[in-house]
Design a protein around this motif. Structure first.
Motif, mmCIF file in Angstrom:
data_model
loop_
_atom_site.group_PDB
_atom_site.id
_atom_site.type_symbol
_atom_site.label_atom_id
_atom_site.label_comp_id
_atom_site.label_asym_id
_atom_site.label_seq_id
_atom_site.Cartn_x
_atom_site.Cartn_y
_atom_site.Cartn_z
ATOM 1 N N CYS A 249 0.846 -1.193 0.000
ATOM 2 C CA CYS A 249 0.000 0.000 0.000
ATOM 3 C C CYS A 249 0.884 1.246 0.000
ATOM 4 O O CYS A 249 1.790 1.365 0.825
ATOM 5 C CB CYS A 249 -0.909 -0.003 1.224
ATOM 6 N N GLU B 160 -11.359 -6.819 -5.237
ATOM 7 C CA GLU B 160 -10.535 -5.660 -4.941
ATOM 8 C C GLU B 160 -9.467 -6.016 -3.919
ATOM 9 O O GLU B 160 -9.591 -6.990 -3.180
ATOM 10 C CB GLU B 160 -11.378 -4.490 -4.429
ATOM 11 N N PHE C 131 -8.346 -0.949 -3.489
ATOM 12 C CA PHE C 131 -7.761 -0.805 -4.816
ATOM 13 C C PHE C 131 -8.454 -1.743 -5.785
ATOM 14 O O PHE C 131 -8.782 -2.883 -5.443
ATOM 15 C CB PHE C 131 -6.267 -1.146 -4.774
ATOM 16 N N ASP D 207 -6.624 -3.702 -11.052
ATOM 17 C CA ASP D 207 -5.477 -3.159 -11.791
ATOM 18 C C ASP D 207 -4.625 -2.220 -10.942
ATOM 19 O O ASP D 207 -3.669 -1.632 -11.429
ATOM 20 C CB ASP D 207 -5.938 -2.460 -13.062
ATOM 21 N N GLY D 208 -4.966 -2.056 -9.649
ATOM 22 C CA GLY D 208 -4.187 -1.242 -8.740
ATOM 23 C C GLY D 208 -4.699 0.171 -8.541
ATOM 24 O O GLY D 208 -4.193 0.900 -7.689
ATOM 25 N N ALA D 209 -5.714 0.585 -9.297
ATOM 26 C CA ALA D 209 -6.258 1.940 -9.159
ATOM 27 C C ALA D 209 -6.911 2.112 -7.786
ATOM 28 O O ALA D 209 -7.511 1.179 -7.254
ATOM 29 C CB ALA D 209 -7.281 2.216 -10.264
ATOM 30 N N VAL D 210 -6.803 3.311 -7.226
ATOM 31 C CA VAL D 210 -7.387 3.599 -5.918
ATOM 32 C C VAL D 210 -8.906 3.683 -6.044
ATOM 33 O O VAL D 210 -9.425 4.415 -6.872
ATOM 34 C CB VAL D 210 -6.838 4.924 -5.334
ATOM 35 N N ARG D 211 -9.607 2.915 -5.215
ATOM 36 C CA ARG D 211 -11.065 2.995 -5.135
ATOM 37 C C ARG D 211 -11.500 3.804 -3.919
ATOM 38 O O ARG D 211 -12.523 4.464 -3.940
ATOM 39 C CB ARG D 211 -11.680 1.596 -5.055
ATOM 40 N N LYS E 49 -2.325 7.115 -4.146
ATOM 41 C CA LYS E 49 -1.573 6.649 -5.310
ATOM 42 C C LYS E 49 -1.951 5.202 -5.588
ATOM 43 O O LYS E 49 -2.202 4.434 -4.665
ATOM 44 C CB LYS E 49 -0.072 6.746 -5.058
ATOM 45 N N PRO E 50 -1.950 4.799 -6.870
ATOM 46 C CA PRO E 50 -2.288 3.408 -7.202
ATOM 47 C C PRO E 50 -1.156 2.450 -6.851
ATOM 48 O O PRO E 50 -0.020 2.864 -6.625
ATOM 49 C CB PRO E 50 -2.509 3.456 -8.717
ATOM 50 N N ARG F 295 2.002 -1.399 -11.157
ATOM 51 C CA ARG F 295 1.621 -2.507 -12.040
ATOM 52 C C ARG F 295 2.844 -3.137 -12.676
ATOM 53 O O ARG F 295 3.857 -2.487 -12.877
ATOM 54 C CB ARG F 295 0.684 -2.007 -13.140
#
Length: 151
Positions: free
Chosen positions: A95, A110, A120, A123-127, A133-134, A137
């Motif tokens: 993280c 997730e 997340f 694909d690692g994007a922040v939810r 930050k993501p 990858r």
């Protein structure tokens, strides 16, 4: 022109520093992850994969059974792309908020940080924060029933 040894060395040093500047600036720039995925049978070009060598993470059978794979050093997590089960998504499970290792929640599709509940996407994007930050990858591929990641 009168060029003594001290002046010559200072000019050489200045030229050497000037030649390092472009590579230093590139090394400090933030890499952006790709927006489109490629099939799991081919490698994905990702800035996070500088070495270009792939390491074995596990088997497709393990991935299908467990829902995710984690490298032995816990620096790579691999899941199937929920949008296309033939594709893989590989991320660094650390993280970016407090460096805790995120866990894959198969039911919600997730990654969740156990320390601060950041969430997340596969694909690692922040939810959901507090992370802003993501996850990093990596390129991944499947060969002969085995999962490989370039990190």
């Amino acid at each position: 022109m009168n060029l003594n040894r001290r002046k010559l060395l200072s000019w050489v040093g200045l030229g050497w520093l000037a030649s390092l500047l472009p590579s230093s600036l590139v090394g400090c720039s933030e890499a952006t992850p790709p927006t489109a995925s490629t099939p799991a049978s081919t490698s994905t070009t990702v800035a996070a994969a500088p070495s270009g060598t792939f390491q074995l993470i596990g088997t497709v059978a393990q991935l299908s059974t467990d829902g995710s794979l984690m490298s032995s050093d816990k620096k790579i997590a691999v899941v199937r792309d929920p949008k296309d089960e033939t594709k893989l998504l590989a991320v660094n499970p650390t993280c970016p908020h407090k460096s805790c290792t995120v866990k894959w929640e198969k039911a919600n599709k997730e990654f969740v940080c156990p320390c601060h509940d950041a969430k997340f996407a596969p694909d690692g994007a922040v939810r959901q924060g507090p992370a802003d930050k993501p996850l990093q990858r990596y390129a991944s591929k499947i060969e002969n029933g085995e999962v490989f990641v370039s990190a």
